[in-house]
Motif scaffolding. Structure first.
Motif, short mmCIF file in Angstrom:
data_model
loop_
_atom_site.label_atom_id
_atom_site.label_comp_id
_atom_site.label_asym_id
_atom_site.label_seq_id
_atom_site.Cartn_x
_atom_site.Cartn_y
_atom_site.Cartn_z
N UNK A 155 43.87 47.86 26.63
CA UNK A 155 42.77 48.71 26.19
C UNK A 155 41.55 48.55 27.12
N UNK A 156 41.50 47.42 27.80
CA UNK A 156 40.38 47.15 28.71
C UNK A 156 40.88 46.22 29.81
N UNK A 157 40.37 46.39 31.02
CA UNK A 157 40.76 45.56 32.16
C UNK A 157 39.51 44.97 32.79
N UNK A 158 39.56 43.68 33.09
CA UNK A 158 38.45 42.97 33.73
C UNK A 158 38.79 42.73 35.21
N UNK A 159 37.91 43.08 36.09
CA UNK A 159 38.07 42.84 37.53
C UNK A 159 37.90 41.35 37.80
N UNK A 160 38.98 40.69 38.28
CA UNK A 160 38.91 39.24 38.54
C UNK A 160 39.15 38.94 40.02
N UNK A 161 38.95 39.93 40.87
CA UNK A 161 39.29 39.79 42.29
C UNK A 161 38.69 38.54 42.93
N UNK A 162 37.42 38.28 42.66
CA UNK A 162 36.75 37.13 43.29
C UNK A 162 37.29 35.79 42.80
N UNK A 163 38.02 35.80 41.70
CA UNK A 163 38.40 34.55 41.06
C UNK A 163 39.91 34.32 41.03
N UNK A 164 40.65 35.14 41.75
CA UNK A 164 42.10 35.03 41.70
C UNK A 164 42.59 33.71 42.29
N UNK A 165 41.98 33.24 43.36
CA UNK A 165 42.40 31.97 43.96
C UNK A 165 42.19 30.81 42.98
N UNK A 166 41.06 30.81 42.28
CA UNK A 166 40.80 29.75 41.31
C UNK A 166 41.72 29.87 40.11
N UNK A 167 42.05 31.08 39.72
CA UNK A 167 43.01 31.28 38.64
C UNK A 167 44.34 30.62 39.01
N UNK A 204 40.32 47.89 41.71
CA UNK A 204 40.06 46.52 42.15
C UNK A 204 41.35 45.92 42.69
N UNK A 205 41.25 44.78 43.35
CA UNK A 205 42.46 44.14 43.87
C UNK A 205 43.23 43.45 42.76
N UNK A 206 42.50 42.74 41.87
CA UNK A 206 43.16 42.02 40.78
C UNK A 206 42.42 42.25 39.47
N UNK A 207 43.16 42.28 38.38
CA UNK A 207 42.54 42.46 37.07
C UNK A 207 43.33 41.73 35.99
#
Length: 238
Positions: free
Chosen positions: A160-172, A217-220
C-alpha cells in the motif's frame, strides 16, 4: 523512553529482512526507533537461541537502535490469546510509539501471519483505558499509535506504501548478515535451509529493487495497511 517507531518481529532477523532500511532512514532523520522480538528463534535449524541473542545485539548496533527487547514467547507455539496480547500491550504502553511496524498478515511462515494478527489485536486493546497493565509495579496509561503498518516478508504482497531506502541498502545488508548462523555460517557442515541459500538473499534484494522501481528509486521497502492512508499535502507523495 518514548519511541517514534516501534517494530514488532516474531523472530530475530524478521525486522532486518522486512524493514531495516526504513528503520535506518528514520533514525538518520532523528527519530527514535526500537524493536521488540517475540521469540528467540529457538526452533531455527541453524544456530541456537543464545547465538541468535548475540546476533540480534550485533544487528541492533549496526542499525543504531534506541531499544531492543525480547519477550521470549515460545517459537512456533505462541498464541493470539489474552496472555500474549497483554505482554504486547505492556510494550506499546511502555514505549508509546507514534508508528508501529509489524509482521505480514499473510506469509509462507505461519508464525508471521499469527504474529501480525496478534500485534494488531493487542494494539487495539492497548488503547482501552479499562484494561489495566503494570510495568515495574506502576500502572500504565492507555496508548494507541496513530499508524500501524505491516512489512512484507517472504510472500509477494502488493504494498500500500513504499519507502525509498536507496541510501541505506548497504547498511540493511550488513544488519541482515549480522545473523551469521542464518545467512553466512562459517560452519560449512551446517544444514542448509530455505533462508541460508544465496538465492534467498538475492530475492530479498531483488524485491527491494522491484519496489524501488515502482517509485522511481533504486531500492524500496513495501508495507501494507489495514486502513486507508491519508495525506495532507499531495506534494508529499512521490
Amino acid at each position: 523512553m518514548k519511541l517514534d517507531i516501534l517494530v514488532f518481529a516474531v523472530h530475530p532477523d524478521d525486522a532486518e529482512l522486512g524493514c531495516s532500511g526504513t528503520i535506518l532512514k528514520h533514525i538518520a532523520l532523528g527519530k527514535k526507533v526500537g524493536i521488540v522480538d517475540f521469540t528467540r528463534g529457538e526452533l531455527g535449524t541453524r544456530g541456537s537461541a543464545e547465538i541468535r541473542d548475540e546476533e540480534a545485539a550485533d544487528s541492533a548496533k549496526i542499525l543504531g537502535l534506541h531499544a531492543r527487547e525480547n519477550l521470549k514467547f515460545r517459537d512456533g507455539f505462541f498464541k493470539n490469546d489474552e496472555e500474549h496480547q497483554l505482554e504486547i500491550v505492556k510494550m506499546v504502553r511502555k514505549y508509546q510509539p507514534e508508528i508501529i511496524l509489524t509482521n505480514a498478515l499473510h506469509d509462507r511462515h505461519p508464525d508471521h501471519g499469527r504474529a501480525g494478527d496478534l500485534t494488531n489485536d493487542a494494539i487495539f486493546l492497548s488503547g482501552l483505558i479499562k484494561i489495566e497493565t503494570k510495568l515495574d509495579g506502576v500502572v500504565q496509561a492507555a496508548w494507541r499509535p496513530r499508524l500501524v503498518l505491516q512489512y512484507i516478508q517472504d510472500r509477494y504482497i502488493q504494498p500500500d506504501i513504499i519507502v525509498d531506502i536507496t541510501e541505506f541498502m548497504d547498511q540493511k545488508e550488513k544488519a541482515i548478515r549480522a545473523f551469521k548462523t542464518q545467512f553466512d555460517s562459517p560452519d560449512k557442515h551446517a544444514p542448509q535451509t530455505y533462508i541460508s541459500s544465496p538465492e534467498f538473499l538475492e530475492s530479498v534484494f531483488g524485491r527491494a529493487r522491484e519496489f524501488g522501481k515502482n517509485i522511481g528509486a533504486k531500492y524500496g521497502e513495501g508495507f501494507t495497511s489495514r486502513k486507508l492512508l491519508g495525506v495532507e499535502n499531495l506534494f508529499n507523495l512521490k
